[in-house]
Design an enzyme around this catalytic site. Structure first.
Site, short mmCIF file in Angstrom:
data_model
loop_
_atom_site.label_atom_id
_atom_site.label_comp_id
_atom_site.label_asym_id
_atom_site.label_seq_id
_atom_site.Cartn_x
_atom_site.Cartn_y
_atom_site.Cartn_z
N GLU A 1 0.84 -1.20 0.00
CA GLU A 1 0.00 0.00 0.00
C GLU A 1 0.88 1.25 0.00
O GLU A 1 1.75 1.40 0.86
CB GLU A 1 -0.91 0.01 1.23
CG GLU A 1 -1.65 1.30 1.46
CD GLU A 1 -2.24 1.40 2.85
OE1 GLU A 1 -2.41 2.55 3.33
OE2 GLU A 1 -2.52 0.36 3.47
N LYS B 1 -10.55 -2.01 8.05
CA LYS B 1 -9.32 -1.58 8.71
C LYS B 1 -9.69 -0.87 10.01
O LYS B 1 -10.29 0.21 9.98
CB LYS B 1 -8.56 -0.66 7.75
CG LYS B 1 -7.51 0.23 8.38
CD LYS B 1 -6.96 1.18 7.31
CE LYS B 1 -6.30 2.39 7.92
NZ LYS B 1 -5.79 3.31 6.88
#
Length: 203
Positions: free
Chosen positions: A40, A129
């Site tokens: 990411e 998340k």
């Protein structure tokens, strides 16, 4: 592959905040070589979409590459155009989840409360998340798992390191977002590889 399959390959998500395009491929080589499969690039990094483009081109189907700190639908479009395949947000925005799904992206939006979690799941989120995870710790994740649909992948992000990984795993985390415990701006590929090995050993 879906997000569950990617997390099954390796549950660590490498958050490369601050990485530059001229170093991202070497850093990516170290991480993928260690076995980490989800990369990411937060959008508050230098030229993040160029870094995503380079990682996506280099690793193809060997890694799930995408961007974090996504906050606008225009950024979702730019991410898809760069070849990214996963969108991570710092906050709960169902509209971004829907926009990303419309482009075929895997979605891992951020949340902190049950209300946010359910709204994101209703929008089609693939995984959630928990951020900032250190605010509630493993007991919070364990409590959330009791009310969320069975099988919902939850990933703590924020303060996750080798010392805290076992407690998060015991609480039922499906994966772990690792930032500074894996990469800090200026880290060499050798340093990143050593950090990755330490985190993998903690699992």
């Amino acid at each position: 592959m879906g997000v569950t399959e990617w997390l099954g390959r390796c549950p660590l998500v490498a958050i490369l905040r601050g990485v530059r395009p001229d170093e991202v491929e070497a850093v990516g080589d170290a991480l993928v070589g260690a076995g980490i499969a989800i990369l990411e690039v937060p959008l508050n990094s230098p030229e993040p979409f160029e870094s995503v483009r380079r990682l996506a081109a280099r690793f193809g189907d060997r890694a799930l590459v995408g961007a974090g700190t996504v906050r606008r639908e225009s950024e979702v479009a730019a991410l898809a155009e760069a070849g990214g395949r996963v969108m991570v947000t710092p906050h709960a925005d169902p509209a971004l989840v829907r926009a990303a799904r419309a482009r075929g992206l895997v979605t891992m939006p951020g949340f902190l409360t049950p209300a946010e979690a359910f709204a994101l799941l209703d929008a089609g989120a693939d995984a959630l998340k928990l951020f900032p995870a250190e605010a509630g710790g493993p007991p919070m994740l364990r409590a959330l798992k009791a009310v969320l649909p069975a099988g919902t992948p939850l990933l703590p992000v924020g303060g996750v390191d080798a010392a805290s990984l076992p407690a998060w795993r015991a609480a039922g985390a499906a994966g772990y977002g690792c930032g500074s415990s894996l990469y800090r701006p200026g880290d060499t590929p050798e340093v990143v590889l050593a950090k990755a090995r330490a985190l993998l050993a903690a699992l």
